[in-house]
Design an enzyme around this catalytic site. Sequence first.
Site, PDB file in Angstrom:
ATOM      1  N   ASP A 265       9.108 -28.120  12.273  1.00  0.00           N
ATOM      2  CA  ASP A 265       8.461 -29.724  12.611  1.00  0.00           C
ATOM      3  C   ASP A 265       9.003 -30.508  11.529  1.00  0.00           C
ATOM      4  OD1 ASP A 265       6.576 -31.703  13.144  1.00  0.00           O
ATOM      5  OD2 ASP A 265       4.893 -30.672  13.379  1.00  0.00           O
TER       6      ASP A 265
HETATM    7  C1  BGC Z   1       4.425 -33.432  14.343  1.00  0.00           C
HETATM    8  C2  BGC Z   1       5.172 -33.068  15.746  1.00  0.00           C
HETATM    9  C3  BGC Z   1       6.173 -34.104  16.230  1.00  0.00           C
HETATM   10  C4  BGC Z   1       7.201 -34.342  14.987  1.00  0.00           C
HETATM   11  C5  BGC Z   1       8.285 -35.282  15.485  1.00  0.00           C
HETATM   12  C6  BGC Z   1       5.416 -34.199  13.541  1.00  0.00           C
HETATM   13  O1  BGC Z   1       4.707 -34.924  12.635  1.00  0.00           O
HETATM   14  O2  BGC Z   1       3.802 -32.691  14.125  1.00  0.00           O
HETATM   15  O3  BGC Z   1       4.217 -32.802  16.933  1.00  0.00           O
HETATM   16  O4  BGC Z   1       6.940 -33.621  17.334  1.00  0.00           O
HETATM   17  O5  BGC Z   1       6.317 -34.845  14.021  1.00  0.00           O
HETATM   18  O6  BGC Z   1       7.771 -36.636  15.706  1.00  0.00           O
END
Ligand code: BGC
Length: 736
Positions: A265
């Site tokens: 993530d």
């Molecule tokens: C979130 C994810 C997301 C990623 C990319 C993160 O802050 O937890 O769910 O896919 O950002 O945008």
Amino acid sequence: MTEKQLLDLLHEMTLKEKVDQMLQITGSFYQKDANEVLTGPENKLGLTAEDLRYAGSILGTAGAERLKKIQERYLETQPHKIPMLFMMDIIHGMKTVFPIPLAQGASFNPALSKECAAAAAKEAAVSGLHVTFAPMADLVRDPRWGRVMESTGEDPYLNSLFARAMVEGFQGDDPKEPYRIAACVKHFAAYGAAEAGRDYNTAELSEHTLWESYLPAYRAGIEAGAALVMTSFNTVNGIPASTNRWLMRDILRDELGFDGVLISDFSAIYETITHGHAKDKADAAQKALDAGVDIDMMSDVYSSNLCRLVEEGAVEEALVDEAVLRILRLKNRLGLFENPYKDADPEGEKRYILCAEHRALARRAATESAVLLKNDGLLPLAPKSSVALIGPYLRSRGMISSWAIAGELSDCVTVEEAAKSVFDPRNTYYADGCPMVSEGTAFAGFREETPCAVSEEKQGEMLREALDAAKQAETVVLLLGEHYLQSGEAASRAMIELPEVQMELFREVYKVNQNIAVALFGGRPLDLREISRKAKAVLEAWLPGTEGGNAVIDLLSGKANPSGKLSMSFPYCVGQVPVHYNMDSTGRPWIPGGQDRCRSRYLDIPNEPLYPFGYGLSYTEFTVSPVVLDRDVLTKDTPLTASVLVKNTGTVPGVEAVQLYIRDEYASVVRPIKELKGFQKVRLAPGEEREIRFTIDEPMLRFHTADNGFSSETGRFTLYVGQDSATENSTCFELA
Ligand code: BGC
């Protein structure tokens, strides 16, 4: 390319080139000018100009022209002409925004979500995207957590069906096909178990609960062929997911059989240092690679350290190769070596984005997701009766979520616009009533918005106008809810109530007209005690998306009949949280009305949620007959059939989701008091009756045993068939 060609390519790549494939940056590094020039190493991340130039993927940017340009420029210098991957969060629609996943869960119609995912994939694909960071398969039990809106709810079985359907919708049979994109199951694992519902908090759960409740939906998405999995921010068993070798290698790769790309993530590998797990970036890089994380999203942990670590002999190059091979396979699976632009097409954008077909689907999905929580006969609105539509959601276009990052508020149909197209202007009154929230309310999400300041005088005027309308009309529909930026990532709330300004409006209107129906908007179950006591009807519309206004008016007017069922319990109040229907049995369960003193209960509130999982009313009524079994002993080879007669006893056609629950009465591991095992949606005309049959076989009774097995145990089971998880319509059978 063949596997052999991919391996040959891998062997030709320099170490640096390989490590660059493992870096993902955001599109914000590119200037939005005609040439999409990289902004250079002015970033805080410590990435060099070279890292930026050769990063293997970018996230969060869309648009056919733009991504084509970026790809073209990238390929001009990429030493082996390895195309770049474009990823984005297409969670519940691209420009056509479908209802939030929690709402989609309430449709109890995974096939519909598959259609929505396919439509979203089409809009994303023509916009140049290759991968979506969806579905979020995290099980949720705590409505304080803002991201419950992105989950399909509290049930492992229901979540599994939706995870599978969404993966199939995004990817089709093959993500290489036109208008398909690769899916990424997230957030592995147990992100939804954040303690106290505070985002990013520790997930404290036993391995048993992990297996029983949290892993099934990720597994379903993986079995459906999801090309990627994303790590979660939280720790599991004390170790951050992104550096958790046991979680990623033993569970994800070995037990669940995932062989696709594992992406961290956002900055999660770097954050293992802040967690107090990795000593520094080099240590984080080593640990994450060891755990088998292939792409480092938005940090320089891999790109600044892996080459050196390999050269020093601290990290085996084979681990880098393993990760890069998976990335190359993904690019190949998408057909990018043959066509690096895939479906990016400005003409396609014009043709498909927000096309009539997608809008119609969004309207259908929003209609099917809405849940009628209460109705003392006030809904649907009587034809020709006078109605006042009042509340901050009357004219708000904020019916998408903070996560619909490609969606435009301006594309949303408001409730007022929809109402004006069908209601008689002579006896319909409209008023905002109050601002959405009071000044100073905290918002989070990927949009810049601050609560608008409304002077006291203006607020008084809004209220007067609303009360005038309420007095003139026979029925009042109050359009209330959380602001759409009050749920989503980093939007945890300790008090899960409606904004106080709206409660004040509700109470004032109640003084002048008690024929109130409330249409509710928002991303989480709320504490609805007062609303549900005083209002005559309550319709949960969630954050219904682009076509929300039309769907709500279809439902209020009776053009459509509500059929949604809650995919997450609505707690009685926040003190009950987490409350979910599939709790384990205690040794001292509370029996309402019982006299025993020492029982598992609260002194001040009931144990039951205000509205349980699976609950939802209709404008008609259904009866479900006692359950009949064709045999009462089940064996491994002979399934049994349970049947009921379902009848529409009301006056309008309607759809009922008939639900099957099973309780394992005794087992080597304590089992939940009920578990959803099946459901069927049946459409019945008034007076129509239909037999519904469920087949129960031995695999449905398997569970995670204490010795890490997955098997059933002989014994007694109770089988329930009814209209929600509180049903007592049951019979028993034996597994021999
Ligand atoms: C979130 C994810 C997301 C990623 C990319 C993160 O802050 O937890 O769910 O896919 O950002 O945008």
